[in-house]
Design a protein around this motif. Structure first.
Motif, PDB file in Angstrom:
ATOM      1  N   VAL A 172       0.839  -1.194   0.000  1.00 11.48           N
ATOM      2  CA  VAL A 172       0.000   0.000   0.000  1.00 11.48           C
ATOM      3  C   VAL A 172       0.874   1.244   0.000  1.00 11.48           C
ATOM      4  O   VAL A 172       1.763   1.379   0.850  1.00 11.48           O
ATOM      5  CB  VAL A 172      -0.933   0.026   1.231  1.00 11.48           C
ATOM      6  N   LEU A 173       0.628   2.149  -0.951  1.00 11.14           N
ATOM      7  CA  LEU A 173       1.346   3.424  -1.024  1.00 11.14           C
ATOM      8  C   LEU A 173       0.353   4.562  -0.852  1.00 11.14           C
ATOM      9  O   LEU A 173      -0.421   4.865  -1.761  1.00 11.14           O
ATOM     10  CB  LEU A 173       2.063   3.559  -2.369  1.00 11.14           C
ATOM     11  N   PRO A 174       0.301   5.212   0.333  1.00 12.29           N
ATOM     12  CA  PRO A 174      -0.593   6.369   0.513  1.00 12.29           C
ATOM     13  C   PRO A 174      -0.192   7.509  -0.407  1.00 12.29           C
ATOM     14  O   PRO A 174       0.993   7.732  -0.669  1.00 12.29           O
ATOM     15  CB  PRO A 174      -0.383   6.751   1.985  1.00 12.29           C
ATOM     16  N   GLN A 175      -1.200   8.254  -0.914  1.00 18.41           N
ATOM     17  CA  GLN A 175      -0.943   9.383  -1.799  1.00 18.41           C
ATOM     18  C   GLN A 175      -1.698  10.594  -1.265  1.00 18.41           C
ATOM     19  O   GLN A 175      -2.910  10.712  -1.434  1.00 18.41           O
ATOM     20  CB  GLN A 175      -1.364   9.035  -3.229  1.00 18.41           C
ATOM     21  N   ARG A 176      -0.960  11.473  -0.610  1.00 18.50           N
ATOM     22  CA  ARG A 176      -1.559  12.618   0.076  1.00 18.50           C
ATOM     23  C   ARG A 176      -1.342  13.925  -0.667  1.00 18.50           C
ATOM     24  O   ARG A 176      -1.360  14.994  -0.069  1.00 18.50           O
ATOM     25  CB  ARG A 176      -0.998  12.722   1.493  1.00 18.50           C
ATOM     26  N   ALA A 177      -1.151  13.841  -1.980  1.00 23.12           N
ATOM     27  CA  ALA A 177      -0.950  15.073  -2.758  1.00 23.12           C
ATOM     28  C   ALA A 177      -2.156  15.984  -2.636  1.00 23.12           C
ATOM     29  O   ALA A 177      -2.030  17.203  -2.479  1.00 23.12           O
ATOM     30  CB  ALA A 177      -0.675  14.735  -4.221  1.00 23.12           C
ATOM     31  N   ALA A 178      -3.373  15.404  -2.708  1.00 16.44           N
ATOM     32  CA  ALA A 178      -4.606  16.178  -2.594  1.00 16.44           C
ATOM     33  C   ALA A 178      -5.733  15.209  -2.267  1.00 16.44           C
ATOM     34  O   ALA A 178      -5.834  14.140  -2.874  1.00 16.44           O
ATOM     35  CB  ALA A 178      -4.896  16.929  -3.892  1.00 16.44           C
ATOM     36  N   TRP A 179      -6.595  15.590  -1.320  1.00 15.65           N
ATOM     37  CA  TRP A 179      -7.665  14.676  -0.925  1.00 15.65           C
ATOM     38  C   TRP A 179      -8.769  15.421  -0.192  1.00 15.65           C
ATOM     39  O   TRP A 179      -8.617  16.586   0.193  1.00 15.65           O
ATOM     40  CB  TRP A 179      -7.112  13.542  -0.065  1.00 15.65           C
ATOM     41  N   PHE A 180      -9.915  14.745  -0.034  1.00 11.67           N
ATOM     42  CA  PHE A 180     -11.089  15.311   0.617  1.00 11.67           C
ATOM     43  C   PHE A 180     -11.242  14.730   2.025  1.00 11.67           C
ATOM     44  O   PHE A 180     -11.651  13.577   2.163  1.00 11.67           O
ATOM     45  CB  PHE A 180     -12.370  14.974  -0.158  1.00 11.67           C
ATOM     46  N   PRO A 181     -10.956  15.481   3.074  1.00 14.36           N
ATOM     47  CA  PRO A 181     -11.266  14.974   4.414  1.00 14.36           C
ATOM     48  C   PRO A 181     -12.752  15.025   4.734  1.00 14.36           C
ATOM     49  O   PRO A 181     -13.260  14.225   5.516  1.00 14.36           O
ATOM     50  CB  PRO A 181     -10.473  15.880   5.347  1.00 14.36           C
ATOM     51  N   GLN A 182     -13.500  15.992   4.119  1.00 11.65           N
ATOM     52  CA  GLN A 182     -14.942  16.073   4.387  1.00 11.65           C
ATOM     53  C   GLN A 182     -15.652  16.814   3.264  1.00 11.65           C
ATOM     54  O   GLN A 182     -15.143  17.776   2.704  1.00 11.65           O
ATOM     55  CB  GLN A 182     -15.224  16.773   5.713  1.00 11.65           C
ATOM     56  N   ILE A 183     -16.858  16.330   2.958  1.00 19.28           N
ATOM     57  CA  ILE A 183     -17.747  16.966   1.982  1.00 19.28           C
ATOM     58  C   ILE A 183     -19.111  17.099   2.635  1.00 19.28           C
ATOM     59  O   ILE A 183     -19.623  16.129   3.213  1.00 19.28           O
ATOM     60  CB  ILE A 183     -17.854  16.129   0.700  1.00 19.28           C
ATOM     61  N   THR A 184     -19.702  18.281   2.563  1.00 18.88           N
ATOM     62  CA  THR A 184     -21.018  18.522   3.147  1.00 18.88           C
ATOM     63  C   THR A 184     -21.994  18.882   2.038  1.00 18.88           C
ATOM     64  O   THR A 184     -21.710  19.755   1.208  1.00 18.88           O
ATOM     65  CB  THR A 184     -20.967  19.658   4.189  1.00 18.88           C
ATOM     66  N   ILE A 185     -23.139  18.197   2.023  1.00 17.08           N
ATOM     67  CA  ILE A 185     -24.147  18.414   0.991  1.00 17.08           C
ATOM     68  C   ILE A 185     -25.426  18.891   1.659  1.00 17.08           C
ATOM     69  O   ILE A 185     -26.055  18.161   2.420  1.00 17.08           O
ATOM     70  CB  ILE A 185     -24.409  17.134   0.191  1.00 17.08           C
ATOM     71  N   SER A 186     -25.798  20.142   1.391  1.00 18.56           N
ATOM     72  CA  SER A 186     -27.039  20.718   1.904  1.00 18.56           C
ATOM     73  C   SER A 186     -28.015  20.838   0.731  1.00 18.56           C
ATOM     74  O   SER A 186     -27.663  20.530  -0.406  1.00 18.56           O
ATOM     75  CB  SER A 186     -26.769  22.090   2.529  1.00 18.56           C
ATOM     76  N   PRO A 187     -29.246  21.265   0.976  1.00 16.53           N
ATOM     77  CA  PRO A 187     -30.212  21.335  -0.132  1.00 16.53           C
ATOM     78  C   PRO A 187     -29.777  22.200  -1.304  1.00 16.53           C
ATOM     79  O   PRO A 187     -30.161  21.930  -2.443  1.00 16.53           O
ATOM     80  CB  PRO A 187     -31.470  21.895   0.544  1.00 16.53           C
ATOM     81  N   ASP A 188     -28.961  23.241  -1.069  1.00 16.95           N
ATOM     82  CA  ASP A 188     -28.606  24.140  -2.172  1.00 16.95           C
ATOM     83  C   ASP A 188     -27.111  24.425  -2.266  1.00 16.95           C
ATOM     84  O   ASP A 188     -26.689  25.345  -2.963  1.00 16.95           O
ATOM     85  CB  ASP A 188     -29.354  25.470  -2.032  1.00 16.95           C
TER      86      ASP A 188
END
Length: 418
Positions: A172-188
């Protein structure tokens, strides 16, 4: 970069050899005067500390330690010495490794990481002997069999018959160049938190069937997309640099009983509940107006067992049979009702099925959802001392036939009697 492919095993060994040190977990079985490798998990991560462990039994050994890359490369080539043990790989070694590139939070082989990663696997020789099923008792926790010990050592999770180790090596080779720790989806609004070690030139893109939006990423932080019509079905959020993806998340319509992505926060439970109810009660959905009491509990518990024995499903409490959302009784203790359901399942179903409970807020009403995942085996409702098995056929829960029960037990983990 493609999401899957092949790599020469010799080139993989060279890559590992060039590392000063790597984290490794080894599962070994005894072979006369030597130890034979059953499975090796290697993490090429300089930032991850390792807590050394050693479980030793007369027929098996489990090691977690940090080793020089050259020692692990020797094992990849077939033979080496580790921790005072002479270790050999069984059978002829494969000439190529399967290569997989995975997004953050994507589970594969029971491994999940917050950031993307590349994994290489080397398959085990199919003629290699399987470890025995006897009890493991020794210098480590006791286990019913090797498979249970392996799952506990690698993942700290119970053994799953559907998660067999066909691979001899996983790198396993982790790749931390760019990533999403959290995404929030609201109605708009869709809001994405972006982190990474190399964000220069990155683009954030939201795509759906009828169009797309994109914006440049100028560093770690929070980025948003307006959703005037709400989030479209099958939308894709992509973090990329030119034609190379860095991380991504997809947003299909909710699926009954599907495990949830911990990095995605939904702040629009109403639309989600509407989607679940769109097709009415059926193969994967059962509605109850209230938490069942007395004899009516059995029907719900049979349904939970049936969901777990096949493909999963959801029980919604606070929804009438005509799909009218009435919510849990006003003034009731929601936590207490949720605990009642948990106690019912624990006391009446064997083994414990894979499920989660959560409360969905809908227009001021609260609906209790019991989300059951398919467990890969048969789950029984305990009627006194007699186990009863059920399956789901359309909107009905019916007794399982003998061949369905037998097939379910063939999928179940092997357990050695005490």
């Amino acid at each position: 970069m493609a999401s899957s492919g092949q790599m020469e095993a010799s080139a993989l060994a060279v890559m590992v050899n060039e590392r000063a040190a790597v984290n490794v977990r080894l599962a070994l079985v005894s072979d006369a005067q030597r130890w034979q490798l059953h499975h090796g998990l290697v993490t090429l991560d300089d930032d991850a500390p390792v807590k050394e462990r050693s479980w030793r039994y007369s027929t098996a050994c489990f090691l977690e330690l940090r080793l020089p890359g050259r020692e692990v490369a020797a094992l990849l080539r077939g033979e080496g010495h580790v921790h005072g043990l002479h270790i050999v790989c069984p059978g002829p070694l494969p000439s190529t490794a399967s290569t997989y590139r995975l997004s953050g939070r994507q589970e594969w082989g029971r491994v999940t990481t917050p950031w993307p990663r590349t994994e290489w696997t080397l398959s085990r020789d199919t003629s290699a002997p399987h470890p025995g099923h006897g009890l493991l008792v020794g210098d480590g926790p006791s286990f019913l069999n090797f498979d249970q010990a392996l799952s506990a050592f690698l993942h700290q999770r119970p053994h799953d018959a559907n998660a067999g180790r066909e691979d001899m090596w996983r790198i396993v080779l982790p790749q931390r160049a760019a990533w999403f720790p959290q995404i929030t989806i609201s109605p708009d609004l869709l809001t994405a938190v972006v982190e990474g070690e190399a964000l220069d030139g990155a683009i954030l893109e939201l795509s759906w069937a009828a169009g797309n939006q994109s914006q440049s990423v100028d560093g770690a932080g929070t980025y948003s997309f307006a959703l005037p019509q709400g989030l479209a079905p099958d939308s894709l959020l992509m973090l990329r640099r030119e034609d190379q993806w860095l991380d991504w998340r997809s947003f299909p319509a909710p699926t009954y009983g599907r495990a949830r992505d911990a990095s995605v926060v939904w702040e629009q439970p109403g639309p989600e509940l509407d989607v679940l109810l769109a097709n009415g009660e059926g193969q994967h959905l059962e509605c109850k107006q209230e938490v069942p009491q007395g004899d009516s509990r059995k029907k719900m518990l049979k349904t939970v067992a049936a969901f777990a024995s096949r493909d999963g499903g959801t029980v919604l409490i606070g929804v009438r049979d005509d799909l009218q959302i009435v919510g849990l009784p006003e003034g009731s203790n929601v936590d207490k009702q949720e605990l009642q359901v948990v106690d019912m399942i624990r006391d009446n179903l064997e083994p414990a099925p894979p499920y989660e409970t959560r409360v969905i807020d809908y227009d001021g009403k609260k609906v209790l959802a019991i989300e059951v995942s398919g467990g890969g085996q048969m789950y029984a409702y305990r009627n006194g001392q007699r186990p009863e098995f059920y399956v789901r056929v359309g909107p009905n829960t019916v007794p399982a036939r003998h061949h369905e029960i037998a097939a379910g037990f063939r999928r179940a983990p092997t357990v050695t009697a005490l």
